[in-house]
Design a protein around this motif. Sequence first.
Motif, PDB file in Angstrom:
ATOM      1  N   GLY A 145      -2.941  -4.789   4.553  1.00 56.55           N
ATOM      2  CA  GLY A 145      -2.081  -5.370   3.520  1.00 56.55           C
ATOM      3  C   GLY A 145      -2.562  -5.032   2.126  1.00 56.55           C
ATOM      4  O   GLY A 145      -3.721  -4.671   1.902  1.00 56.55           O
ATOM      5  N   VAL A 146      -1.650  -5.135   1.175  1.00 54.26           N
ATOM      6  CA  VAL A 146      -1.972  -5.012  -0.266  1.00 54.26           C
ATOM      7  C   VAL A 146      -1.484  -6.306  -0.911  1.00 54.26           C
ATOM      8  O   VAL A 146      -0.280  -6.570  -0.943  1.00 54.26           O
ATOM      9  CB  VAL A 146      -1.288  -3.786  -0.903  1.00 54.26           C
ATOM     10  CG1 VAL A 146      -1.616  -3.709  -2.389  1.00 54.26           C
ATOM     11  CG2 VAL A 146      -1.718  -2.507  -0.188  1.00 54.26           C
ATOM     12  N   ASN A 147      -2.432  -7.106  -1.378  1.00 57.63           N
ATOM     13  CA  ASN A 147      -2.154  -8.497  -1.702  1.00 57.63           C
ATOM     14  C   ASN A 147      -1.640  -8.682  -3.139  1.00 57.63           C
ATOM     15  O   ASN A 147      -2.411  -8.617  -4.105  1.00 57.63           O
ATOM     16  CB  ASN A 147      -3.418  -9.336  -1.480  1.00 57.63           C
ATOM     17  CG  ASN A 147      -3.126 -10.815  -1.384  1.00 57.63           C
ATOM     18  OD1 ASN A 147      -2.333 -11.351  -2.140  1.00 57.63           O
ATOM     19  ND2 ASN A 147      -3.796 -11.475  -0.431  1.00 57.63           N
ATOM     20  N   ILE A 195       0.036 -11.661   4.308  1.00 57.93           N
ATOM     21  CA  ILE A 195      -0.415 -11.139   3.021  1.00 57.93           C
ATOM     22  C   ILE A 195       0.802 -11.030   2.092  1.00 57.93           C
ATOM     23  O   ILE A 195       1.781 -10.348   2.439  1.00 57.93           O
ATOM     24  CB  ILE A 195      -1.074  -9.752   3.180  1.00 57.93           C
ATOM     25  CG1 ILE A 195      -2.312  -9.822   4.076  1.00 57.93           C
ATOM     26  CG2 ILE A 195      -1.406  -9.153   1.817  1.00 57.93           C
ATOM     27  CD1 ILE A 195      -3.451 -10.614   3.485  1.00 57.93           C
ATOM     28  N   PRO A 196       0.793 -11.690   0.937  1.00 57.63           N
ATOM     29  CA  PRO A 196       1.960 -11.632   0.040  1.00 57.63           C
ATOM     30  C   PRO A 196       2.214 -10.225  -0.478  1.00 57.63           C
ATOM     31  O   PRO A 196       1.304  -9.578  -1.008  1.00 57.63           O
ATOM     32  CB  PRO A 196       1.576 -12.575  -1.096  1.00 57.63           C
ATOM     33  CG  PRO A 196       0.540 -13.477  -0.523  1.00 57.63           C
ATOM     34  CD  PRO A 196      -0.234 -12.627   0.442  1.00 57.63           C
ATOM     35  N   GLU A 197       3.438  -9.757  -0.293  1.00 50.90           N
ATOM     36  CA  GLU A 197       3.779  -8.423  -0.787  1.00 50.90           C
ATOM     37  C   GLU A 197       4.459  -8.469  -2.150  1.00 50.90           C
ATOM     38  O   GLU A 197       4.685  -7.420  -2.765  1.00 50.90           O
ATOM     39  CB  GLU A 197       4.702  -7.714   0.207  1.00 50.90           C
ATOM     40  CG  GLU A 197       6.051  -8.383   0.400  1.00 50.90           C
ATOM     41  CD  GLU A 197       6.938  -7.620   1.385  1.00 50.90           C
ATOM     42  OE1 GLU A 197       6.617  -6.451   1.694  1.00 50.90           O
ATOM     43  OE2 GLU A 197       7.929  -8.215   1.852  1.00 50.90           O
ATOM     44  N   THR A 224      -6.377  -4.397  -7.184  1.00 47.20           N
ATOM     45  CA  THR A 224      -5.875  -4.776  -5.858  1.00 47.20           C
ATOM     46  C   THR A 224      -5.018  -3.699  -5.217  1.00 47.20           C
ATOM     47  O   THR A 224      -4.587  -3.856  -4.068  1.00 47.20           O
ATOM     48  CB  THR A 224      -5.037  -6.058  -5.976  1.00 47.20           C
ATOM     49  OG1 THR A 224      -3.982  -5.856  -6.923  1.00 47.20           O
ATOM     50  CG2 THR A 224      -5.903  -7.227  -6.423  1.00 47.20           C
ATOM     51  N   GLY A 225      -4.765  -2.632  -5.927  1.00 47.15           N
ATOM     52  CA  GLY A 225      -3.938  -1.570  -5.381  1.00 47.15           C
ATOM     53  C   GLY A 225      -2.452  -1.847  -5.446  1.00 47.15           C
ATOM     54  O   GLY A 225      -1.656  -1.182  -4.765  1.00 47.15           O
ATOM     55  N   CYS A 226      -2.052  -2.834  -6.248  1.00 48.74           N
ATOM     56  CA  CYS A 226      -0.634  -3.176  -6.376  1.00 48.74           C
ATOM     57  C   CYS A 226       0.015  -2.387  -7.511  1.00 48.74           C
ATOM     58  O   CYS A 226      -0.655  -1.818  -8.374  1.00 48.74           O
ATOM     59  CB  CYS A 226      -0.471  -4.674  -6.654  1.00 48.74           C
ATOM     60  SG  CYS A 226      -0.872  -5.717  -5.242  1.00 48.74           S
ATOM     61  N   GLN A 227       1.319  -2.399  -7.507  1.00 55.06           N
ATOM     62  CA  GLN A 227       2.094  -1.880  -8.623  1.00 55.06           C
ATOM     63  C   GLN A 227       2.606  -3.067  -9.437  1.00 55.06           C
ATOM     64  O   GLN A 227       2.989  -4.094  -8.873  1.00 55.06           O
ATOM     65  CB  GLN A 227       3.283  -1.055  -8.117  1.00 55.06           C
ATOM     66  CG  GLN A 227       2.898   0.169  -7.319  1.00 55.06           C
ATOM     67  CD  GLN A 227       2.146   1.186  -8.160  1.00 55.06           C
ATOM     68  OE1 GLN A 227       2.519   1.469  -9.297  1.00 55.06           O
ATOM     69  NE2 GLN A 227       1.072   1.728  -7.583  1.00 55.06           N
ATOM     70  N   HIS A 243       3.838  -5.792  -6.842  1.00 52.90           N
ATOM     71  CA  HIS A 243       4.382  -5.283  -5.582  1.00 52.90           C
ATOM     72  C   HIS A 243       3.236  -4.778  -4.703  1.00 52.90           C
ATOM     73  O   HIS A 243       2.482  -3.887  -5.094  1.00 52.90           O
ATOM     74  CB  HIS A 243       5.370  -4.142  -5.843  1.00 52.90           C
ATOM     75  CG  HIS A 243       6.473  -4.516  -6.779  1.00 52.90           C
ATOM     76  ND1 HIS A 243       7.654  -5.084  -6.362  1.00 52.90           N
ATOM     77  CD2 HIS A 243       6.550  -4.423  -8.134  1.00 52.90           C
ATOM     78  CE1 HIS A 243       8.427  -5.308  -7.411  1.00 52.90           C
ATOM     79  NE2 HIS A 243       7.782  -4.916  -8.498  1.00 52.90           N
ATOM     80  N   GLY A 244       3.092  -5.359  -3.512  1.00 53.46           N
ATOM     81  CA  GLY A 244       2.053  -4.950  -2.578  1.00 53.46           C
ATOM     82  C   GLY A 244       2.620  -4.598  -1.217  1.00 53.46           C
ATOM     83  O   GLY A 244       3.720  -4.040  -1.115  1.00 53.46           O
ATOM     84  N   LYS A 245       1.905  -4.963  -0.165  1.00 50.10           N
ATOM     85  CA  LYS A 245       2.344  -4.645   1.192  1.00 50.10           C
ATOM     86  C   LYS A 245       1.984  -5.818   2.112  1.00 50.10           C
ATOM     87  O   LYS A 245       0.842  -6.289   2.106  1.00 50.10           O
ATOM     88  CB  LYS A 245       1.649  -3.375   1.684  1.00 50.10           C
ATOM     89  CG  LYS A 245       2.024  -2.965   3.101  1.00 50.10           C
ATOM     90  CD  LYS A 245       1.221  -1.736   3.533  1.00 50.10           C
ATOM     91  CE  LYS A 245       1.525  -1.363   4.977  1.00 50.10           C
ATOM     92  NZ  LYS A 245       0.685  -0.209   5.427  1.00 50.10           N
ATOM     93  N   ALA A 246       2.946  -6.274   2.880  1.00 46.80           N
ATOM     94  CA  ALA A 246       2.708  -7.408   3.785  1.00 46.80           C
ATOM     95  C   ALA A 246       1.918  -6.963   5.016  1.00 46.80           C
ATOM     96  O   ALA A 246       2.013  -5.814   5.465  1.00 46.80           O
ATOM     97  CB  ALA A 246       4.041  -8.012   4.215  1.00 46.80           C
ATOM     98  N   ALA A 247       1.141  -7.887   5.553  1.00 46.69           N
ATOM     99  CA  ALA A 247       0.399  -7.662   6.804  1.00 46.69           C
ATOM    100  C   ALA A 247      -0.007  -9.025   7.357  1.00 46.69           C
ATOM    101  O   ALA A 247       0.027 -10.034   6.649  1.00 46.69           O
ATOM    102  CB  ALA A 247      -0.826  -6.787   6.563  1.00 46.69           C
TER     103      ALA A 247
END
Length: 414
Positions: free
Chosen positions: A209-211, A250-252, A286-289, A196-200
Motif C-alpha cells: 500500500g501507499v498510505n 491502507i487509505p488510498e 510517503t510516495g503519494c501524489q 493519492h496513494g494505493k489501497a492494500a
Amino acid sequence: MTNLHYLMTSARSTVRDTVDKLTSELRHVNLALHGNPEIAFQEFAAHDTIANFLEGLGFDVRRSAYGLATSFEVEFGTGGSLVVFCAEYDALPGIGHGCGHNLIATSSIAAFLATVEALKRSGRPGRVRLLGTPAEEAGGGKAKLLDAGAFPKDTAAAIMAHPMCARQIFYDVSQGYQGLAALKFIATHLFKTEFHGKAAHAAAEPWNGVNAFDAAVAAYSDVALLRQHIQPEDRVHAVMEVGGTVPNVIPEYTRGTWMVRSPTIERANRLLERVKACIQAGASATGCQVTYQETRSPSYLNLTANKTLSEVYVEEMAANGQKVMLQQEKPMNASTDMGNVAHSFPTFHGAFIVPAGADVTLHSSDFAEAAGTEAAHTVALHTAKGMAMLAVRVLLDADIARNAKRDFRDNHDW
C-alpha cells in the motif's frame, strides 16, 4: 453659516429621523435574517426578505445581481460620485449568525435609506447604492462582485461595519468605546489538498500500500514544525475532511482544507510557498501524489483602512453621542473579502460593540444569541447613522472625497 455647513446640519437631522422612524420595520428584517440563518451562496430567504422590504418602500431592486443568485443591488440618485454600502447576511454552519451578519445587513440597509433621504432633501447630485454581498464567511462574494463590475470605477467610497465583542478589539474595555473606525484584518489563502496513494490490506500486506493518511499526517506535522519559525501574527490551520475508511485498509485517498494567514497579502504569499513545501514533503516521504483542489473562495486580501473616511466617521458618531476609537494598534487576526474591495477603492470598514458577556467571542452560539437582541439592534442603528453621514459627506463635500482618494493612493497602509 456656510451652505455646506447648513447642508450637513440638515442632513444629520434627516438621517437621525429616517433611521428612528424605520426602527420597527428594520427590526422585523433583522429578526427574519437572524431566525433563518443561511450559509454561503444559499442566502435565498435573506435575499428575498431584503428585496421585498426595499420594494415595499418603492425601490427598484435588481435581484440575483452580477450572476450571483443571492446578491442584489438597489441604487438612488443621478450624477456626482457613487457610494456603495455593502450588506452581508450569510451565516456559519451549525452556529447561525455567530458573526452577526444579520446586524451588518440591518445597519447597511438603514444607512442606505437614511442617505437616500438626505440626498433627496439636499437637491444635489450624487448616487448611493446598496449591494447585497453573499458568502463572506466562505466564498468571497465581494471579490466575485468586484470582478463582475459591482463597484464601478467612479466609486468614491465603499462602506460597512461589523459587530464585535469589546474584548476582541480593545485592550482596555474600561475606556468605554462603543466602536472602532479603522478596523484592520489580515490576508488569507484558502485551499484544499488531496493525497493519492494505493489501497492494500493493512495487516496482510501493508507493504503493497501507499498510505495517503500518512502523507496527510506528515504534511500536518511538518507545518506544525514550521510554526516555530513564522511571525507571531501569521496563522496556519487545517482540517482533514477525508482520512480513510476503515483501519484494516491502507487509505488510498485523503483530503484536507487549509488556511494560511498573514498581515499582508505579500507576506501571505511567501508563507503559502513555505506551507506548500511542507505539504509536498509529506507526499514525497510517503510516495503519494498531492494535488490542489480548487475552492469556491478566492484569496482574501488584507483589510486596510482609509484615514479620511475613518476620521469623518469618528466625528459623526461623536455628533450622535457615540464614543468611537479611531484605529487599532495592530490588525485583528481575522480576514474578510472586504479587504479585496479596500485594495481597489477608498473603503470604510468599522466595528461596533454588541452587548454580550465578558467571555463571549465571535463565531460562537453565544454571540449568535447576542446578535439577535434588541440591544444589538439599537447599536447597529446607531452605527447606521454614522455610516449614513459618512456617505453624505463623501457625496456632498468634494474635499472629503478628494482626501479619501488621496489617502487611498498615497497612504494605503495607514
